[in-house]
Design a protein around this motif. Structure first.
Motif, mmCIF file in Angstrom:
data_model
loop_
_atom_site.group_PDB
_atom_site.id
_atom_site.type_symbol
_atom_site.label_atom_id
_atom_site.label_comp_id
_atom_site.label_asym_id
_atom_site.label_seq_id
_atom_site.Cartn_x
_atom_site.Cartn_y
_atom_site.Cartn_z
ATOM 1 N N LYS A 51 -11.033 -4.782 -8.238
ATOM 2 C CA LYS A 51 -10.379 -3.547 -7.772
ATOM 3 C C LYS A 51 -9.339 -3.004 -8.762
ATOM 4 O O LYS A 51 -8.340 -2.417 -8.362
ATOM 5 C CB LYS A 51 -9.746 -3.762 -6.390
ATOM 6 N N ARG A 53 -8.433 -0.602 -12.352
ATOM 7 C CA ARG A 53 -8.774 0.755 -12.764
ATOM 8 C C ARG A 53 -10.166 0.760 -13.410
ATOM 9 O O ARG A 53 -10.717 -0.288 -13.758
ATOM 10 C CB ARG A 53 -7.729 1.298 -13.740
ATOM 11 N N LYS A 180 -9.384 6.063 -7.664
ATOM 12 C CA LYS A 180 -8.071 6.568 -7.237
ATOM 13 C C LYS A 180 -8.067 6.819 -5.725
ATOM 14 O O LYS A 180 -7.098 6.497 -5.029
ATOM 15 C CB LYS A 180 -7.737 7.864 -7.985
ATOM 16 N N LYS A 183 -7.803 3.492 -3.910
ATOM 17 C CA LYS A 183 -6.452 2.930 -3.930
ATOM 18 C C LYS A 183 -5.536 3.655 -2.938
ATOM 19 O O LYS A 183 -4.752 3.017 -2.209
ATOM 20 C CB LYS A 183 -5.867 3.018 -5.343
#
Length: 221
Positions: A51, A53, A180, A183
């Motif tokens: 998990k 970037r 993104k 997250k």
């Protein structure tokens, strides 16, 4: 069924260190020696992700479901369904069964933790100004139940959104925009999970007040 922390083929890892054939030999020999085989798999392609970037994200398949000859004879149609990972690094695995649930109406409860939320006053102000037809007590109850009546619903929606995002990531593993979104969604789930836990604590205390000192099954449990 579970995390074996080992791959079975060179295709079972995306990014990170490439899988060498000698990594899989012992695991393959082990499952052969004990006489088990893989149960038919559906769902997510990989069962674990760090998990991180997009440029540093690694996926691998290290969670497995095996059955022996007796299992396949008795449950030939059962599939191992690899769900979307949600908040976890690992993918939950489900052996599909039928679940019957009885729905019961819930009474309204004022939950202390909701009073601490920044947007609560604005929500109450907005809902209290709405016109609802009926007797006075009925309209009050309806207004109380309209918003924040169920944190479970909000959490369910957030998890459904996360599932959609992760399903798209399952087809496009290194999409930075999707990562993104994932997250951001995970942070919201963490926030509302904490609120949900406080609600459950409040409810458990209320149950204890009612049943705690009685010589009941609840007390002994």
């Amino acid at each position: 069924m579970g995390d074996f922390n080992s791959v079975l083929s060179v295709e079972d890892r995306l990014n990170g260190a490439p899988v060498h054939q000698n990594e899989v030999v012992d695991f393959k020999q082990c499952i052969s020696d004990i006489g088990v085989g893989l149960i038919n798999k559906k769902g997510a392609q990989f069962s674990w992700s760090n998990k991180w970037r997009a440029e540093d994200r690694i996926y691998s398949h290290i969670d497995w479901v095996f059955g022996n000859a007796e299992w396949f004879w008795a449950y030939a149609g059962v599939e191992a369904i690899y769900l979307m990972p949600g908040c976890f690094d690992h993918t939950p695995i489900l052996l599909n069964t039928e679940i019957y649930r009885v729905l019961v109406k819930k009474p309204y409860r004022l939950l202390n933790v909701l009073l601490q939320q920044e947007e609560y006053k604005e929500v109450v102000k907005h809902l209290w100004g709405q016109a609802i037809q009926g007797h006075t007590m009925y309209t009050i109850c309806r207004k109380l139940q309209r918003k924040y009546s169920s944190v479970e619903v909000k959490l369910k929606q957030l998890r459904e959104d996360l599932k959609v995002i992760q399903q798209e990531l399952n087809d496009d593993h290194i999409n930075s925009q999707l990562i993104k979104q994932e997250k951001k969604n995970l942070l919201l789930i963490e926030k509302w999970d904490a609120i949900h836990e406080k609600i459950l604590r409040q409810k458990s205390r209320a149950i204890w007040i009612t049943h705690g000192d009685s010589n009941t099954k609840y007390f002994h449990a």
